[in-house]
Design a protein around this motif. Structure first.
Motif, PDB file in Angstrom:
ATOM      1  N   PHE A 117       0.452  -1.972  13.873  1.00 60.83           N
ATOM      2  CA  PHE A 117      -0.425  -2.468  12.819  1.00 60.83           C
ATOM      3  C   PHE A 117      -1.215  -1.406  12.101  1.00 60.83           C
ATOM      4  O   PHE A 117      -1.328  -0.175  12.819  1.00 60.83           O
ATOM      5  CB  PHE A 117      -1.235  -3.764  13.595  1.00 60.83           C
ATOM      6  N   ILE A 118      -2.021  -2.063  11.198  1.00 62.83           N
ATOM      7  CA  ILE A 118      -2.903  -0.336  10.505  1.00 62.83           C
ATOM      8  C   ILE A 118      -4.428  -1.199  10.626  1.00 62.83           C
ATOM      9  O   ILE A 118      -4.263  -2.291  10.747  1.00 62.83           O
ATOM     10  CB  ILE A 118      -2.446  -0.142   9.161  1.00 62.83           C
ATOM     11  N   GLY A 119      -5.937  -0.408  10.483  1.00 59.96           N
ATOM     12  CA  GLY A 119      -6.616  -0.902   9.984  1.00 59.96           C
ATOM     13  C   GLY A 119      -6.912  -0.522   9.308  1.00 59.96           C
ATOM     14  O   GLY A 119      -6.914   0.415   7.842  1.00 59.96           O
ATOM     15  N   ILE A 155       0.788  -1.526  -0.110  1.00 57.75           N
ATOM     16  CA  ILE A 155       0.026   0.314  -0.213  1.00 57.75           C
ATOM     17  C   ILE A 155       1.040   1.104   0.188  1.00 57.75           C
ATOM     18  O   ILE A 155       1.959   1.411   1.115  1.00 57.75           O
ATOM     19  CB  ILE A 155      -0.863   0.241   1.249  1.00 57.75           C
ATOM     20  N   GLY A 156       0.414   2.366  -0.805  1.00 58.14           N
ATOM     21  CA  GLY A 156       1.767   3.905  -0.861  1.00 58.14           C
ATOM     22  C   GLY A 156       0.815   4.134   0.140  1.00 58.14           C
ATOM     23  O   GLY A 156       0.119   4.848   0.122  1.00 58.14           O
ATOM     24  N   THR A 157       1.999   5.051   1.230  1.00 58.53           N
ATOM     25  CA  THR A 157       0.806   5.294   2.099  1.00 58.53           C
ATOM     26  C   THR A 157       2.712   6.332   2.845  1.00 58.53           C
ATOM     27  O   THR A 157       3.661   5.381   2.878  1.00 58.53           O
ATOM     28  CB  THR A 157       0.998   4.361   3.101  1.00 58.53           C
ATOM     29  N   ASP A 158       2.882   7.330   3.159  1.00 56.12           N
ATOM     30  CA  ASP A 158       3.926   8.248   3.453  1.00 56.12           C
ATOM     31  C   ASP A 158       3.539   7.618   5.664  1.00 56.12           C
ATOM     32  O   ASP A 158       4.742   7.677   6.435  1.00 56.12           O
ATOM     33  CB  ASP A 158       3.874   9.575   4.121  1.00 56.12           C
ATOM     34  N   LEU A 159       2.688   6.436   5.671  1.00 51.75           N
ATOM     35  CA  LEU A 159       2.184   6.456   7.315  1.00 51.75           C
ATOM     36  C   LEU A 159       3.577   5.123   7.141  1.00 51.75           C
ATOM     37  O   LEU A 159       4.356   4.247   7.965  1.00 51.75           O
ATOM     38  CB  LEU A 159       1.520   5.081   7.761  1.00 51.75           C
ATOM     39  N   ALA A 160       4.809   4.887   6.107  1.00 46.71           N
ATOM     40  CA  ALA A 160       5.615   4.018   5.948  1.00 46.71           C
ATOM     41  C   ALA A 160       6.676   4.760   7.572  1.00 46.71           C
ATOM     42  O   ALA A 160       7.848   4.043   8.179  1.00 46.71           O
ATOM     43  CB  ALA A 160       6.403   3.727   4.867  1.00 46.71           C
ATOM     44  N   GLU A 161       6.930   5.684   7.471  1.00 47.82           N
ATOM     45  CA  GLU A 161       7.885   6.572   7.763  1.00 47.82           C
ATOM     46  C   GLU A 161       8.226   5.889   9.559  1.00 47.82           C
ATOM     47  O   GLU A 161       8.834   6.593   9.860  1.00 47.82           O
ATOM     48  CB  GLU A 161       7.362   8.187   7.629  1.00 47.82           C
ATOM     49  N   GLU A 162       6.557   6.779  10.232  1.00 47.15           N
ATOM     50  CA  GLU A 162       6.823   6.602  11.508  1.00 47.15           C
ATOM     51  C   GLU A 162       6.010   5.155  12.238  1.00 47.15           C
ATOM     52  O   GLU A 162       6.584   4.527  12.939  1.00 47.15           O
ATOM     53  CB  GLU A 162       5.302   6.896  11.866  1.00 47.15           C
ATOM     54  N   ALA A 163       6.275   3.840  11.047  1.00 52.62           N
ATOM     55  CA  ALA A 163       5.672   2.744  11.385  1.00 52.62           C
ATOM     56  C   ALA A 163       6.726   2.053  12.239  1.00 52.62           C
ATOM     57  O   ALA A 163       7.830   1.849  12.120  1.00 52.62           O
ATOM     58  CB  ALA A 163       5.172   1.663  10.255  1.00 52.62           C
ATOM     59  N   ALA A 181       7.884  -2.708   6.093  1.00 47.90           N
ATOM     60  CA  ALA A 181       7.937  -0.671   6.169  1.00 47.90           C
ATOM     61  C   ALA A 181       8.965  -0.600   4.666  1.00 47.90           C
ATOM     62  O   ALA A 181       9.807  -0.733   5.093  1.00 47.90           O
ATOM     63  CB  ALA A 181       7.572  -0.011   7.544  1.00 47.90           C
ATOM     64  N   ASP A 182       8.703   0.075   3.613  1.00 47.59           N
ATOM     65  CA  ASP A 182       9.777   0.644   2.622  1.00 47.59           C
ATOM     66  C   ASP A 182       9.920   1.991   3.229  1.00 47.59           C
ATOM     67  O   ASP A 182       8.415   2.727   1.982  1.00 47.59           O
ATOM     68  CB  ASP A 182       9.480  -0.563   1.238  1.00 47.59           C
ATOM     69  N   ARG A 183      10.526   3.170   3.551  1.00 48.74           N
ATOM     70  CA  ARG A 183      10.661   3.819   3.604  1.00 48.74           C
ATOM     71  C   ARG A 183      11.220   5.084   2.289  1.00 48.74           C
ATOM     72  O   ARG A 183      10.708   6.093   2.046  1.00 48.74           O
ATOM     73  CB  ARG A 183      11.221   4.491   4.925  1.00 48.74           C
ATOM     74  N   GLU A 184      11.280   3.894   1.740  1.00 45.57           N
ATOM     75  CA  GLU A 184      12.349   4.554   0.519  1.00 45.57           C
ATOM     76  C   GLU A 184      10.737   4.906  -0.711  1.00 45.57           C
ATOM     77  O   GLU A 184      10.708   6.280  -1.252  1.00 45.57           O
ATOM     78  CB  GLU A 184      13.249   4.161  -0.132  1.00 45.57           C
ATOM     79  N   ARG A 185      10.271   4.174  -0.530  1.00 49.49           N
ATOM     80  CA  ARG A 185       8.578   3.750  -1.642  1.00 49.49           C
ATOM     81  C   ARG A 185       7.978   4.128  -0.704  1.00 49.49           C
ATOM     82  O   ARG A 185       6.823   4.886  -1.478  1.00 49.49           O
ATOM     83  CB  ARG A 185       8.734   2.998  -1.991  1.00 49.49           C
ATOM     84  N   MET A 186       7.533   4.944   0.489  1.00 50.63           N
ATOM     85  CA  MET A 186       6.854   4.868   1.316  1.00 50.63           C
ATOM     86  C   MET A 186       5.882   3.686   0.792  1.00 50.63           C
ATOM     87  O   MET A 186       4.622   5.056  -0.347  1.00 50.63           O
ATOM     88  CB  MET A 186       6.459   6.466   0.402  1.00 50.63           C
ATOM     89  N   ILE A 231      -7.729   2.693  -1.472  1.00 51.80           N
ATOM     90  CA  ILE A 231      -7.932   1.471  -0.371  1.00 51.80           C
ATOM     91  C   ILE A 231      -8.141   2.892   0.823  1.00 51.80           C
ATOM     92  O   ILE A 231      -7.174   3.751   0.651  1.00 51.80           O
ATOM     93  CB  ILE A 231      -7.151   0.474   0.287  1.00 51.80           C
ATOM     94  N   GLU A 232      -9.062   2.864   2.168  1.00 46.70           N
ATOM     95  CA  GLU A 232      -8.595   3.201   3.091  1.00 46.70           C
ATOM     96  C   GLU A 232      -8.536   2.688   4.560  1.00 46.70           C
ATOM     97  O   GLU A 232      -8.707   1.783   4.851  1.00 46.70           O
ATOM     98  CB  GLU A 232     -10.259   4.245   3.351  1.00 46.70           C
ATOM     99  N   ILE A 233      -6.795   3.266   4.904  1.00 43.01           N
ATOM    100  CA  ILE A 233      -6.290   2.599   5.739  1.00 43.01           C
ATOM    101  C   ILE A 233      -6.283   3.921   7.193  1.00 43.01           C
ATOM    102  O   ILE A 233      -6.254   5.151   7.034  1.00 43.01           O
ATOM    103  CB  ILE A 233      -4.690   2.266   5.374  1.00 43.01           C
ATOM    104  N   LEU A 234      -6.052   3.297   8.380  1.00 42.21           N
ATOM    105  CA  LEU A 234      -5.605   3.697   9.565  1.00 42.21           C
ATOM    106  C   LEU A 234      -4.432   3.420  10.524  1.00 42.21           C
ATOM    107  O   LEU A 234      -4.600   1.900  10.399  1.00 42.21           O
ATOM    108  CB  LEU A 234      -7.649   3.940  10.345  1.00 42.21           C
ATOM    109  N   GLY A 235      -3.704   4.798  11.033  1.00 48.41           N
ATOM    110  CA  GLY A 235      -2.371   3.962  11.398  1.00 48.41           C
ATOM    111  C   GLY A 235      -1.564   5.152  11.689  1.00 48.41           C
ATOM    112  O   GLY A 235      -1.460   5.894  11.507  1.00 48.41           O
TER     113      GLY A 235
END
Length: 257
Positions: free
Chosen positions: A37-39, A24-32, A58-63, A88-92
């Motif tokens: 987990f995510i919702g 999943i493409g998301t900048d949450l990767a930076e914090e994970a 978590a891939d911080r380069e690809r976010m 896709i809608e996520i929470l995390g």
């Protein structure tokens, strides 16, 4: 801080029957962090709560975040049909992860059983330890994430039917291989975690276990994931904690499993 995001699926494939691997493409990767987990929200608006799914990588380069999940109900069945480019809608990121500093310069067991194996991958990547032995248990020869895990430590397999590795469970594999550790990190079904807690107490070593198997909503709303604790909760003044908010990772001696 957790965020709700509308984003897109980067890729998805079925890696063994009914188990899916999604990026999943998301900048949450930076914090994970390992063990969080995510919702994931189903599109059916009559379903108010997200489905909690552990972060596999978590891939911080690809976010990007990777989740590996098993079809367990209507929500995950829906997710299994998503394809590249789908919304896709996520929470995390949600929950508290594994304490990484506790393993520094020590011999470590990373133990995963079934769908508790995915969070072991990000943990294996991030953990700085003197030695990492990764012990994973499957039902049969339909393994997943094995090659990924082998990049970060020595992998030992246990299968219930004896088709690969040690016949039995992860504890049988430890005994068969004569393995030893200073600290344990684990995620898997409750009988496995109970056995690990007993083993850790007998050996006098700490064990950090993820109890995500018991989560329902994942955001603390349903109170369906309460676990009894040794200490009194400072807010409710009772011996319990919500796995999705105070956990999912606990030191084994702190909780009743």
């Amino acid at each position: 801080m957790k965020q709700k995001q509308s984003t897109t699926v980067l890729s998805q494939q079925e890696i063994t029957p009914r188990i899916f691997d999604m990026w999943i493409g998301t900048d949450l990767a930076e914090e994970a962090r390992p063990g969080q987990f995510i919702g994931v929200y189903p599109r059916d608006k009559s379903t108010l709560l997200p489905r909690p799914i552990s972060i596999c990588e978590a891939d911080r380069e690809r976010m990007a975040l990777r989740i590996v999940y098993r079809i367990a109900g209507a929500g995950t069945e829906e997710f299994s049909h998503y394809r590249q480019g789908d919304a896709i809608e996520i929470l995390g990121p949600l929950g508290n992860g594994f304490p990484l500093e506790a393993a520094r310069d020590k011999k470590v067991f990373l133990m995963g059983g079934g769908i508790g194996i995915p969070p072991m991958l990000e943990l294996a990547k991030c953990l700085e330890a003197a030695q990492k032995n990764i012990i994973v248990g499957y039902r049969d020869s339909q393994t997943f994430l094995r090659e990924d895990l082998e990049q970060y430590g020595k992998v030992y397999l246990a299968t219930e039917d004896g088709s690969l590795g040690t016949k039995g469970n992860v504890m049988d594999a430890i005994a068969a291989e004569g393995l030893q550790a200073d600290i344990i990190y684990a995620c898997g079904p409750m009988p496995m975690l109970r056995a690990i807690k007993v083993y850790a107490q007998e050996k006098g070593i700490p064990a950090y276990i993820s109890l995500e198997e018991h989560m329902a909503c994942g955001v603390g709303a349903c109170l369906g994931c309460v676990v009894k604790t040794r200490e009194v909760d400072p807010h409710s003044y009772v011996h319990n904690a919500r796995i999705c908010t105070e956990g999912p990772v606990f030191e084994a001696g702190e909780v009743e499993v």
